[in-house]
Design a protein around this motif. Sequence first.
Motif, mmCIF file in Angstrom:
data_model
loop_
_atom_site.group_PDB
_atom_site.id
_atom_site.type_symbol
_atom_site.label_atom_id
_atom_site.label_comp_id
_atom_site.label_asym_id
_atom_site.label_seq_id
_atom_site.Cartn_x
_atom_site.Cartn_y
_atom_site.Cartn_z
ATOM 1 N N UNK A 137 0.826 -1.210 0.000
ATOM 2 C CA UNK A 137 0.000 0.000 0.000
ATOM 3 C C UNK A 137 0.858 1.256 0.000
ATOM 4 N N UNK A 138 1.817 1.327 0.917
ATOM 5 C CA UNK A 138 2.653 2.521 1.016
ATOM 6 C C UNK A 138 3.473 2.709 -0.263
ATOM 7 N N UNK A 139 4.036 1.629 -0.776
ATOM 8 C CA UNK A 139 4.823 1.721 -1.996
ATOM 9 C C UNK A 139 3.992 2.279 -3.142
ATOM 10 N N UNK A 140 2.768 1.784 -3.286
ATOM 11 C CA UNK A 140 1.920 2.257 -4.385
ATOM 12 C C UNK A 140 1.490 3.705 -4.164
ATOM 13 N N UNK A 141 1.137 4.043 -2.918
ATOM 14 C CA UNK A 141 0.739 5.420 -2.629
ATOM 15 C C UNK A 141 1.835 6.399 -3.004
#
Length: 219
Positions: A137-141
Motif C-alpha cells: 500500500x505505502x509503496x503504491x501510494x
Amino acid sequence: MKPKFWLERWQRNQIGFHQTQHNPMLLDYWPRLGLDPAESVFVPLCGKSLDMQWLAAQGHDVVGVELAQIAVENYFAQINEIPVNASVDRFTAYRGSSTTVYQGDFFDLTAPLLEGVRGVFDRGALVALPPDMRFRYVDHLLRIVPEECRILLLAVEYDQNLVAGPPHAVFDDEISEHYGLRCQVEQIDSIVTQNVPPHFEAQGVRQIVESVYLIDKNE
C-alpha cells in the motif's frame, strides 16, 4: 485480506469503522500541512467518510478511492448530491461539486488520476490492511502521489495479541520502516484513550494509543 471481505462488510452494514462526525484529529492537525485551500487532496480507501465533506468545505477539491459501490453512493446521498458517473480507466468515477470518488481497487490507481494533489488524509487506509499488504500500500501510494505531497496519517497502537484488527495496530517503527527511506516522517501527537471499540474491550483491550504523523514525500 481480499476485496470480498470489505464488500461483504458494506453489504451487511458492518461498518463500525465509519465515524458519524468529523475526525477531531483532522480538524486539529490538518492546518499543519500548510496547504492552500485551492489545492487538491486525496483520501485513500475513503468509504463514505464525512471527513471528505469537511475537506471540501475548506475549499479543497477532494479525490477519494473506494472499493464498495454502496459506500460511494451513500456518501453522495448523505451530502445531498447527485454525482455524474463516468468510466475512467478501471474505475467508475463519481463526480460531485467538489468531490470525485473513484470506485474500484486502490492498486489500480495511476499517477495521472491524482495529478495536482498536494495533500493526503489517511485515517483508515493503512490501519485497515494486514501486515503483508501495508508495504505494498505505502509503496503504491508514494508512486502515484505527486512529488512534495504532504500526508496526514493517523494510526492506532494496542496489544494485537488480544484481538485481531481491523483497525490493525501499526507502531512507530513500522511507519518509519515503510515511509522513512522516501519521506520525512514526524510524529506530531500521541494520545492514550480508553475509548475503544466494544469488540476490542470484550477481548481485554482497555486502552488504545492514537498517533498522528506528518509525512513529506521527498523524492
